[in-house]
Design an enzyme around this catalytic site. Structure first.
Site, PDB file in Angstrom:
ATOM      1  N   ASN A   6       0.909  -1.057  -0.109  1.00  0.00           N
ATOM      2  CA  ASN A   6      -0.057  -0.042   0.044  1.00  0.00           C
ATOM      3  C   ASN A   6       0.856   1.270  -0.096  1.00  0.00           C
ATOM      4  OD1 ASN A   6      -1.679   2.098   0.299  1.00  0.00           O
ATOM      5  ND2 ASN A   6      -2.336   1.491   2.393  1.00  0.00           N
ATOM      6  N   LYS A   8       0.146   4.308  -0.273  1.00  0.00           N
ATOM      7  CA  LYS A   8      -0.495   5.463   0.105  1.00  0.00           C
ATOM      8  C   LYS A   8      -0.459   6.669  -0.658  1.00  0.00           C
ATOM      9  CE  LYS A   8      -0.099   3.271   4.815  1.00  0.00           C
ATOM     10  NZ  LYS A   8      -0.117   3.469   6.140  1.00  0.00           N
ATOM     11  N   HIS A  93      -9.650   0.841   5.019  1.00  0.00           N
ATOM     12  CA  HIS A  93      -8.470   0.999   5.747  1.00  0.00           C
ATOM     13  C   HIS A  93      -8.621   1.944   6.714  1.00  0.00           C
ATOM     14  CE1 HIS A  93      -4.356   2.457   6.553  1.00  0.00           C
ATOM     15  NE2 HIS A  93      -3.785   1.664   5.669  1.00  0.00           N
ATOM     16  N   GLU A  95      -7.143   4.521   7.991  1.00  0.00           N
ATOM     17  CA  GLU A  95      -7.049   5.811   7.750  1.00  0.00           C
ATOM     18  C   GLU A  95      -8.008   6.496   6.952  1.00  0.00           C
ATOM     19  OE1 GLU A  95      -3.203   5.359   5.476  1.00  0.00           O
ATOM     20  OE2 GLU A  95      -2.030   5.007   7.300  1.00  0.00           O
ATOM     21  N   GLU A 165      -5.443  -5.022  10.711  1.00  0.00           N
ATOM     22  CA  GLU A 165      -4.561  -4.103  10.776  1.00  0.00           C
ATOM     23  C   GLU A 165      -4.853  -3.322  12.228  1.00  0.00           C
ATOM     24  OE1 GLU A 165      -2.559  -3.270   7.000  1.00  0.00           O
ATOM     25  OE2 GLU A 165      -4.081  -1.795   7.187  1.00  0.00           O
ATOM     26  N   GLY A 171       2.179   2.128  10.811  1.00  0.00           N
ATOM     27  CA  GLY A 171       3.071   3.252  10.658  1.00  0.00           C
ATOM     28  C   GLY A 171       3.715   3.592  11.912  1.00  0.00           C
ATOM     29  N   SER A 210       3.270  -2.399  10.307  1.00  0.00           N
ATOM     30  CA  SER A 210       4.780  -2.285  10.519  1.00  0.00           C
ATOM     31  C   SER A 210       5.402  -3.639  10.278  1.00  0.00           C
ATOM     32  CB  SER A 210       5.015  -1.620  12.172  1.00  0.00           C
ATOM     33  OG  SER A 210       4.475  -0.392  12.254  1.00  0.00           O
TER      34      SER A 210
END
Ligand code: PEP
Length: 252
Positions: A6, A8, A93, A95, A165, A171, A210
């Site tokens: 991904n 991003k 996701h 985010e 996730e 991250g 991560s």
């Protein structure tokens, strides 16, 4: 095993093309045994598609709107992504949920729309740190799964991918332990099996948060981890290829 990158909102055009070419070159031997995909920003999809042509690396998108067309300024419809050769679409996701207020019901609309357009949703679920600390990890994942899979029929396992996730691991450099990841993956497997039978039990379950070359093998060795959704490390072709290699070695 499936390893998907991904990217991003990273890369300019040249970087995207270089990265795609490097991923193809470095994962060529492993991509026979492991499914590999990259999910660039929308604007580079077409150019990256050309770079991937003739390779085994698949193309994915990071988001989609559920409508097939319409007055949704700035959005991208599933048939548009299918026409660009996307095989996968990341939906839900964290985010998107966090910064754009996407609800479980909206994510569910996307899942159905992506499947309807002949692509495979990579449905992301996962709890925040506060939810984990409150002992609610499974309840949150159950709610997200049930909400996103409402009205979905699944005839074959290949039609869906689920990525666990944990938000606190994305991250942050902080990874779930293999045991923590396995526990949630087993829970998801059981839930999908109860909902869809054999097809549900066969759905590929990716871990994301991560994942790096030095922790990938331990994670992928868990019985219910079928690969990874890779953020930061997917921007480095060498690191991404090392993760693909770990998947190939543990999945073999
Ligand atoms: C992600 O955003 O899907 C992700 C897993 O990111 P990272 O690998 O950087 O934690």
């Amino acid at each position: 095993m499936l390893v998907a990158g991904n990217w991003k909102m990273h890369t300019d055009r040249d970087e995207a093309l270089r990265l795609a070419a490097e991923v193809v070159r470095r994962t060529e031997p492993e991509a026979r045994a492991v499914d590999v995909a990259v999910c660039p920003p929308f604007v580079w999809l077409d150019a990256v598609r050309e770079r991937l042509h003739g390779s085994r690396v698949a193309l994915g998108a990071q988001n989609v709107h559920p409508a097939a067309s319409g007055a949704f300024t700035g959005e991208v419809a599933p048939p548009m992504l299918a026409a660009l050769g996307c095989r996968y679409v990341i939906v839900g996701h964290s985010e998107r949920r966090q910064h754009f207020g996407e609800s479980d019901a909206f994510v569910g609309e996307k899942v159905r729309a992506v499947m309807g357009a002949g692509m495979v949703p990579i449905l992301c679920v996962g709890e925040t740190l506060a939810e984990r600390d409150a002992g609610e990890a499974e309840a949150v994942v159950r709610r997200q799964l049930d909400g996103a899979l409402d009205g979905v029929t699944l005839d074959e396992a290949e039609a869906l991918v689920v990525a666990y996730e944990p938000v606190w691991a994305i991250g942050t450099g902080r990874t779930a332990t293999p045991e923590q990841a396995q526990a949630v993956h087993a829970f998801i497997r059981e839930r999908l099996g109860a909902r869809f039978g054999a097809a549900g039990r066969g759905v590929r379950l990716l871990y994301g948060g991560s994942v790096k070359p030095d922790n990938a093998a331990d994670l992928f060795a868990q019985p219910d981890l079928d690969g990874g959704l890779i953020g930061g490390a997917s921007l480095d072709a060498e690191a991404f290829a090392a993760i693909v290699r770990a998947a190939q070695q543990t999945g073999a």
